[in-house]
Motif scaffolding. Structure first.
Motif, mmCIF file in Angstrom:
data_model
loop_
_atom_site.group_PDB
_atom_site.id
_atom_site.type_symbol
_atom_site.label_atom_id
_atom_site.label_comp_id
_atom_site.label_asym_id
_atom_site.label_seq_id
_atom_site.Cartn_x
_atom_site.Cartn_y
_atom_site.Cartn_z
ATOM 1 N N SER A 156 116.562 47.573 152.389
ATOM 2 C CA SER A 156 117.764 48.348 152.066
ATOM 3 C C SER A 156 118.860 48.090 153.086
ATOM 4 C CB SER A 156 117.432 49.845 152.025
ATOM 5 O OG SER A 156 116.570 50.138 150.946
ATOM 6 N N LEU A 157 118.487 48.004 154.362
ATOM 7 C CA LEU A 157 119.464 47.678 155.403
ATOM 8 C C LEU A 157 120.085 46.303 155.156
ATOM 9 C CD1 LEU A 157 117.951 48.839 158.829
ATOM 10 C CD2 LEU A 157 120.106 49.579 157.821
ATOM 11 N N LEU A 158 119.218 45.322 154.893
ATOM 12 C CA LEU A 158 119.706 43.955 154.704
ATOM 13 C C LEU A 158 120.612 43.853 153.486
ATOM 14 C CD1 LEU A 158 116.449 41.904 155.463
ATOM 15 C CD2 LEU A 158 118.392 42.309 156.992
ATOM 16 N N LEU A 159 120.197 44.459 152.394
ATOM 17 C CA LEU A 159 120.995 44.385 151.166
ATOM 18 C C LEU A 159 122.285 45.200 151.301
ATOM 19 C CD1 LEU A 159 118.118 44.694 148.543
ATOM 20 C CD2 LEU A 159 119.471 42.642 149.054
ATOM 21 N N GLY A 160 122.182 46.366 151.929
ATOM 22 C CA GLY A 160 123.354 47.208 152.087
ATOM 23 C C GLY A 160 124.425 46.586 152.965
ATOM 24 N N HIS A 161 124.000 45.722 153.891
ATOM 25 C CA HIS A 161 124.955 45.047 154.774
ATOM 26 C C HIS A 161 125.165 43.584 154.372
ATOM 27 C CE1 HIS A 161 123.964 48.566 157.233
ATOM 28 N NE2 HIS A 161 125.093 48.351 157.869
ATOM 29 N N ARG A 162 124.708 43.238 153.176
ATOM 30 C CA ARG A 162 124.915 41.893 152.622
ATOM 31 C C ARG A 162 124.440 40.803 153.579
ATOM 32 N NH1 ARG A 162 130.924 41.688 150.299
ATOM 33 N NH2 ARG A 162 131.433 42.027 152.499
#
Length: 249
Positions: A232-238
């Protein structure tokens, strides 16, 4: 010592005499003008250091920071004309400053601030299509390799380094708790942010950065690892820029 080395040493240390042979535009000894130049250089470098490490400056106070900066610039003069690179060894230098030894977290806070600066200046990137992950079965997910943005950085600390940074730089942040923290620096657009990782998160991300498969990264993170939180962190920060498979050329 060569003339150039003598000039540089004296330039960064006000206790040193003006190098011999220096004159002003009218052929007179350049002592006073050299002192002004020397002071301007020292002030500029100290300001560059404070700009790069604002949390450290706040933690130890402006007077102490100026004193530490003066010692650092003599020990580590700039090696590049790009001031954004100045202070690369500041964290290691702080480890040697005995009057600050009781503030054991300072070097790691400096490492965090340096990582934030490097993330800010890292190359831009384009996010991979997140929909790719939705269509993968378990075997394909475990076998794939995820490429992360150049702005991603991982930091491990025995101190609550992100919480210390946030408490000093983000009004309203809670007081840090005495515990180790693993952090990831992520930059969705222009401003990088430090994020606390769950247990195993640093092992997981470091494995992905090495080019390990998703399954191998999961194994490195351990059984209790919360992969959903990190994804979620990785996807949320692209931060995922590519997803490669076994048959990818």
């Amino acid at each position: 010592m060569t003339g150039q080395a003598t000039f540089r040493t004296a330039l960064l240390d006000a206790s040193q005499p003006t190098p011999g042979g220096l004159t002003d535009g009218q052929g007179r000894p350049a002592g006073r003008r050299y002192d002004v130049y020397r002071n301007n250089v020292a002030v500029s470098l100290a300001e560059a250091l404070e700009t790069g490490f604002p949390t450290i400056a706040k933690l130890i106070g402006p007077g102490n920071f100026r004193a530490v900066a003066a010692r650092f610039l003599r020990a580590s003069p700039p090696s590049s004309p790009l001031m954004m690179r100045y202070g690369a060894g500041f964290a290691e230098f702080l480890e040697t400053v005995k009057p600050l030894a009781h503030l054991g977290y300072l070097p790691d806070v400096a490492r965090l601030e340096l990582a934030l600066r490097r993330s800010f200046h890292a190359a831009d990137h384009t996010q991979a299509d997140p929909a790719i992950l939705q269509d993968l079965d378990d075997d394909a997910l475990m076998a794939c390799r995820m490429r992360l943005a150049p702005s991603v950085a991982v930091l491990r600390s025995a101190w609550p380094v992100v919480s210390i940074w946030a408490f000093n730089m983000r009004p309203g942040s809670p007081k840090p708790q005495a515990r180790p923290e693993e952090a990831v620096i992520l930059r969705a657009e222009f401003d990088p942010e430090p994020n606390v990782l769950p247990m195993g998160g640093a092992d997981f991300l470091e494995a992905l950065i090495r080019g390990d498969s998703f399954g191998s990264a999961m194994a490195a993170a351990g059984e209790d690892f919360d992969v959903g939180a990190v994804l979620s962190l990785l996807l949320g920060h692209r931060a995922i820029t590519g997803i490669d498979f076994e048959d990818t050329p």
